[in-house]
Design a protein around this motif. Structure first.
Motif, PDB file in Angstrom:
ATOM      1  N   TYR A   1      10.503 -58.171  -5.029  1.00  0.00           N
ATOM      2  CA  TYR A   1       9.721 -57.258  -5.868  1.00  0.00           C
ATOM      3  C   TYR A   1       8.293 -57.795  -5.942  1.00  0.00           C
ATOM      4  O   TYR A   1       8.010 -58.699  -6.735  1.00  0.00           O
ATOM      5  CB  TYR A   1      10.311 -57.151  -7.269  1.00  0.00           C
ATOM      6  CG  TYR A   1      11.680 -56.523  -7.316  1.00  0.00           C
ATOM      7  CD1 TYR A   1      11.840 -55.194  -7.683  1.00  0.00           C
ATOM      8  CD2 TYR A   1      12.821 -57.248  -6.974  1.00  0.00           C
ATOM      9  CE1 TYR A   1      13.098 -54.602  -7.720  1.00  0.00           C
ATOM     10  CE2 TYR A   1      14.081 -56.671  -7.009  1.00  0.00           C
ATOM     11  CZ  TYR A   1      14.206 -55.348  -7.382  1.00  0.00           C
ATOM     12  OH  TYR A   1      15.457 -54.769  -7.418  1.00  0.00           O
ATOM     13  N   THR A   2       7.407 -57.219  -5.147  1.00  0.00           N
ATOM     14  CA  THR A   2       6.060 -57.785  -5.075  1.00  0.00           C
ATOM     15  C   THR A   2       4.960 -56.749  -5.273  1.00  0.00           C
ATOM     16  O   THR A   2       4.070 -56.941  -6.081  1.00  0.00           O
ATOM     17  CB  THR A   2       5.848 -58.497  -3.729  1.00  0.00           C
ATOM     18  OG1 THR A   2       6.157 -57.594  -2.664  1.00  0.00           O
ATOM     19  CG2 THR A   2       6.723 -59.734  -3.625  1.00  0.00           C
ATOM     20  N   GLU A   3       5.014 -55.652  -4.537  1.00  0.00           N
ATOM     21  CA  GLU A   3       3.906 -54.700  -4.599  1.00  0.00           C
ATOM     22  C   GLU A   3       3.771 -54.089  -5.990  1.00  0.00           C
ATOM     23  O   GLU A   3       2.704 -54.091  -6.596  1.00  0.00           O
ATOM     24  CB  GLU A   3       4.094 -53.591  -3.558  1.00  0.00           C
ATOM     25  CG  GLU A   3       2.906 -52.645  -3.480  1.00  0.00           C
ATOM     26  CD  GLU A   3       3.079 -51.588  -2.401  1.00  0.00           C
ATOM     27  OE1 GLU A   3       2.149 -50.790  -2.212  1.00  0.00           O
ATOM     28  OE2 GLU A   3       4.133 -51.558  -1.743  1.00  0.00           O
ATOM     29  N   ASN A   4       4.868 -53.540  -6.497  1.00  0.00           N
ATOM     30  CA  ASN A   4       4.919 -52.979  -7.842  1.00  0.00           C
ATOM     31  C   ASN A   4       6.136 -53.561  -8.542  1.00  0.00           C
ATOM     32  O   ASN A   4       7.254 -53.450  -8.042  1.00  0.00           O
ATOM     33  CB  ASN A   4       5.034 -51.452  -7.799  1.00  0.00           C
ATOM     34  CG  ASN A   4       3.984 -50.825  -6.908  1.00  0.00           C
ATOM     35  OD1 ASN A   4       2.801 -50.965  -7.154  1.00  0.00           O
ATOM     36  ND2 ASN A   4       4.430 -50.153  -5.849  1.00  0.00           N
ATOM     37  N   CYS A   5       5.928 -54.172  -9.694  1.00  0.00           N
ATOM     38  CA  CYS A   5       7.059 -54.806 -10.364  1.00  0.00           C
ATOM     39  C   CYS A   5       6.721 -55.112 -11.812  1.00  0.00           C
ATOM     40  O   CYS A   5       5.549 -55.104 -12.209  1.00  0.00           O
ATOM     41  CB  CYS A   5       7.461 -56.108  -9.658  1.00  0.00           C
ATOM     42  SG  CYS A   5       6.219 -57.421  -9.770  1.00  0.00           S
ATOM     43  N   ARG A   6       7.757 -55.375 -12.586  1.00  0.00           N
ATOM     44  CA  ARG A   6       7.552 -55.965 -13.908  1.00  0.00           C
ATOM     45  C   ARG A   6       7.438 -57.463 -13.706  1.00  0.00           C
ATOM     46  O   ARG A   6       8.411 -58.139 -13.379  1.00  0.00           O
ATOM     47  CB  ARG A   6       8.684 -55.621 -14.870  1.00  0.00           C
ATOM     48  CG  ARG A   6       8.552 -56.340 -16.208  1.00  0.00           C
ATOM     49  CD  ARG A   6       9.026 -55.522 -17.374  1.00  0.00           C
ATOM     50  NE  ARG A   6       8.175 -54.345 -17.578  1.00  0.00           N
ATOM     51  CZ  ARG A   6       8.358 -53.457 -18.560  1.00  0.00           C
ATOM     52  NH1 ARG A   6       9.352 -53.618 -19.421  1.00  0.00           N
ATOM     53  NH2 ARG A   6       7.564 -52.418 -18.691  1.00  0.00           N
ATOM     54  N   LEU A   7       6.244 -57.957 -13.893  1.00  0.00           N
ATOM     55  CA  LEU A   7       5.971 -59.371 -13.655  1.00  0.00           C
ATOM     56  C   LEU A   7       6.504 -60.242 -14.777  1.00  0.00           C
ATOM     57  O   LEU A   7       7.068 -61.313 -14.530  1.00  0.00           O
ATOM     58  CB  LEU A   7       4.464 -59.580 -13.497  1.00  0.00           C
ATOM     59  CG  LEU A   7       3.980 -61.015 -13.372  1.00  0.00           C
ATOM     60  CD1 LEU A   7       4.491 -61.654 -12.097  1.00  0.00           C
ATOM     61  CD2 LEU A   7       2.454 -61.061 -13.423  1.00  0.00           C
ATOM     62  N   ILE A   8       6.329 -59.805 -16.023  1.00  0.00           N
ATOM     63  CA  ILE A   8       6.838 -60.535 -17.178  1.00  0.00           C
ATOM     64  C   ILE A   8       7.662 -59.581 -18.029  1.00  0.00           C
ATOM     65  O   ILE A   8       7.170 -58.530 -18.462  1.00  0.00           O
ATOM     66  CB  ILE A   8       5.697 -61.133 -18.031  1.00  0.00           C
ATOM     67  CG1 ILE A   8       4.891 -62.144 -17.218  1.00  0.00           C
ATOM     68  CG2 ILE A   8       6.264 -61.787 -19.298  1.00  0.00           C
ATOM     69  CD1 ILE A   8       5.646 -63.399 -16.828  1.00  0.00           C
ATOM     70  N   PHE A   9       8.907 -59.960 -18.282  1.00  0.00           N
ATOM     71  CA  PHE A   9       9.827 -59.151 -19.077  1.00  0.00           C
ATOM     72  C   PHE A   9      10.227 -59.935 -20.332  1.00  0.00           C
ATOM     73  O   PHE A   9      11.375 -60.292 -20.525  1.00  0.00           O
ATOM     74  CB  PHE A   9      11.049 -58.779 -18.232  1.00  0.00           C
ATOM     75  CG  PHE A   9      12.028 -57.870 -18.929  1.00  0.00           C
ATOM     76  CD1 PHE A   9      11.609 -56.818 -19.718  1.00  0.00           C
ATOM     77  CD2 PHE A   9      13.392 -58.074 -18.775  1.00  0.00           C
ATOM     78  CE1 PHE A   9      12.528 -55.991 -20.352  1.00  0.00           C
ATOM     79  CE2 PHE A   9      14.322 -57.254 -19.398  1.00  0.00           C
ATOM     80  CZ  PHE A   9      13.891 -56.204 -20.187  1.00  0.00           C
TER      81      PHE A   9
ATOM     82  N   ASP B   1       3.167 -55.469 -16.330  1.00  0.00           N
ATOM     83  CA  ASP B   1       3.550 -54.709 -15.147  1.00  0.00           C
ATOM     84  C   ASP B   1       2.452 -54.821 -14.096  1.00  0.00           C
ATOM     85  O   ASP B   1       1.257 -54.766 -14.417  1.00  0.00           O
ATOM     86  CB  ASP B   1       3.793 -53.245 -15.496  1.00  0.00           C
ATOM     87  CG  ASP B   1       5.159 -53.020 -16.120  1.00  0.00           C
ATOM     88  OD1 ASP B   1       5.985 -53.947 -16.108  1.00  0.00           O
ATOM     89  OD2 ASP B   1       5.397 -51.905 -16.632  1.00  0.00           O
ATOM     90  N   LYS B   2       2.883 -54.952 -12.856  1.00  0.00           N
ATOM     91  CA  LYS B   2       1.968 -55.086 -11.722  1.00  0.00           C
ATOM     92  C   LYS B   2       2.053 -53.826 -10.864  1.00  0.00           C
ATOM     93  O   LYS B   2       3.129 -53.457 -10.392  1.00  0.00           O
ATOM     94  CB  LYS B   2       2.355 -56.315 -10.889  1.00  0.00           C
ATOM     95  CG  LYS B   2       1.519 -56.536  -9.636  1.00  0.00           C
ATOM     96  CD  LYS B   2       2.038 -57.754  -8.860  1.00  0.00           C
ATOM     97  CE  LYS B   2       1.174 -58.037  -7.631  1.00  0.00           C
ATOM     98  NZ  LYS B   2       1.269 -56.966  -6.613  1.00  0.00           N
ATOM     99  N   PHE B   3       0.922 -53.157 -10.695  1.00  0.00           N
ATOM    100  CA  PHE B   3       0.823 -51.994  -9.816  1.00  0.00           C
ATOM    101  C   PHE B   3      -0.198 -52.330  -8.733  1.00  0.00           C
ATOM    102  O   PHE B   3      -1.411 -52.285  -8.972  1.00  0.00           O
ATOM    103  CB  PHE B   3       0.392 -50.758 -10.598  1.00  0.00           C
ATOM    104  CG  PHE B   3       1.334 -50.387 -11.714  1.00  0.00           C
ATOM    105  CD1 PHE B   3       2.601 -49.889 -11.440  1.00  0.00           C
ATOM    106  CD2 PHE B   3       0.967 -50.561 -13.042  1.00  0.00           C
ATOM    107  CE1 PHE B   3       3.474 -49.557 -12.470  1.00  0.00           C
ATOM    108  CE2 PHE B   3       1.826 -50.230 -14.073  1.00  0.00           C
ATOM    109  CZ  PHE B   3       3.085 -49.723 -13.791  1.00  0.00           C
TER     110      PHE B   3
END
Length: 389
Positions: free
Chosen positions: A94-102, A114-116
């Motif tokens: 999960y790299t391009e778009n992901c929840r980076l910190i949950f 979230d990373k977009f």
């Protein structure tokens, strides 16, 4: 370091590693302790429990950040935690778009990032984590050199922490409609005006799960928001897809997303989905696949039974709209309704509809929203596909 001492009788939850400490578990605290401070937490017999942030007005006065007494809470701590979370996402793809910190699942309670692509959206939902927002932004800049960072702190839970709601740029301004690609399809993420951080990344893997059941099918999608499930269905070869949402803005963006993917077998209506499901079942309208993805029905334990009743009602209506042998795709993001209860609710709806069920898929959120057993709020999404016979 300022100290907090717990009662003799505390929940096994705390001893077992849960990061939340409630006010009735606290015996003594340092007189100098102020809202947002970092404090060391000890048992009644002086054993170190952990180190976390404090807020006396919160329903959860202490949230632990570390159990390691040697680990200081500083800028380097936040950079290290974010980097660890990023390494985990890269390892699971999960790299391009992901929840980076949950939040708690990544050891940073009440922090969402979230990373977009090269843009980041963050929420600091408790005072203790909000105090470190500048350090968190600096860590993102160091690790990622992002094109932009935006905060979506326009959520009511912040008021319960004694903070104001706010949103805006944490970097130089940029176009807040961000194009992304998910499962080979194009979508626009409106991080300024969309719900929560602008897009529901947690359903990414679940959207792929409908691929085979929608081929050649007439598909109805209720509570479609910006049309992600519906656009997947249309691209997977559905005969026609109809998406419903009460929000005119969401439907407008759903149509824009459909146009981005050059789909002509899909349409959307701005309509109250609850009412439509009820009315159309009376009119004996039928579909091959019905998809239900409603918003959370409650955040309060006092209203859990009402939420369960709501899930039963909409799924009963959905089943009545299905042809024999059709498929129901249904979700719940209410974390207080646990998976077994949700499935039992669907079974009760089937009984009332005088239909039998055949389970196809029953799973949770995407793995970039990791589940920590014992942390109930990390295990929140239920996604179910059943054949309705």
């Amino acid at each position: 370091m300022k100290k907090v001492v717990l009662n003799r009788k505390i929940s096994n939850r705390v001893v077992s590693g849960h990061p939340w400490i409630f006010s009735n578990e606290i015996d003594l605290m340092d007189d100098a302790l102020e809202a947002g401070d970092i404090a060391d937490v000890y048992t009644y017999d002086h054993k170190f429990v952990g180190r976390g942030y404090f807020n006396p007005v919160s329903m959860i006065p202490i949230r632990l950040l570390t159990r390691n007494k040697a680990e200081e809470i500083n800028a380097a701590f936040f950079e290290r935690r974010i980097l660890e979370a990023w390494e985990y996402r890269k390892k699971i793809g999960y790299t391009e778009n992901c929840r980076l910190i949950f939040g708690e699942a990544d050891g940073l309670p009440q922090l969402i990032i979230d990373k977009f692509n090269d843009y980041f959206v963050l929420q600091t939902l408790a005072l203790g984590i909000d105090k470190w927002k500048n350090e968190i932004v600096a860590a993102l800049e160091t690790i990622f050199s992002p094109k932009g960072i935006y905060e979506r702190n326009d959520v009511g839970v912040r008021e319960m922490e004694g903070m104001e709601q706010k949103k805006g740029f944490l970097s130089n301004p940029f176009d807040t409609k961000i194009p992304i690609v998910e499962n080979g399809l194009k979508f626009l993420v409106d991080i300024e005006k969309g719900q929560k951080t602008g897009y529901f990344l947690d359903q990414r893997d679940n959207r792929r799960a409908i691929e085979h059941i929608v081929k050649g099918a007439d598909v109805l999608g209720a509570f479609c928001y910006t049309g992600t499930f519906e656009i997947h269905a249309a691209s997977y070869g559905a005969k026609h897809v109809l998406g419903l949402d009460i929000s005119e803005n969401a439907v407008a963006q759903a149509r824009e997303n459909a146009a981005l993917n050059q789909l002509d077998n899909i349409s959307f209506q701005a309509i109250n989905a609850f009412d439509a499901l009820k009315q159309w079942s009376k009119e004996d309208k039928k579909w091959d696949v019905v998809m239900l993805d409603p918003p959370s029905f409650t955040k309060s334990r006092e209203n859990v039974q009402n939420a369960i009743g709501g899930y039963k009602e909409i799924n009963l209506r959905g089943m009545k709209l299905l042809k024999p042998g059709g498929f129901l795709v249904t979700s719940s993001c209410t974390n207080l309704v646990q998976p077994d209860v949700f499935y039992q609710t669907i079974e009760m709806a089937a009984k009332d509809a005088k239909r039998n069920l055949r389970q196809v898929v029953f799973q949770s959120q995407s793995a970039d929203h990791p589940i920590i057993r014992g942390l109930e709020n990390t295990n929140y999404l239920k996604f179910l596909i059943v054949q309705v016979l």
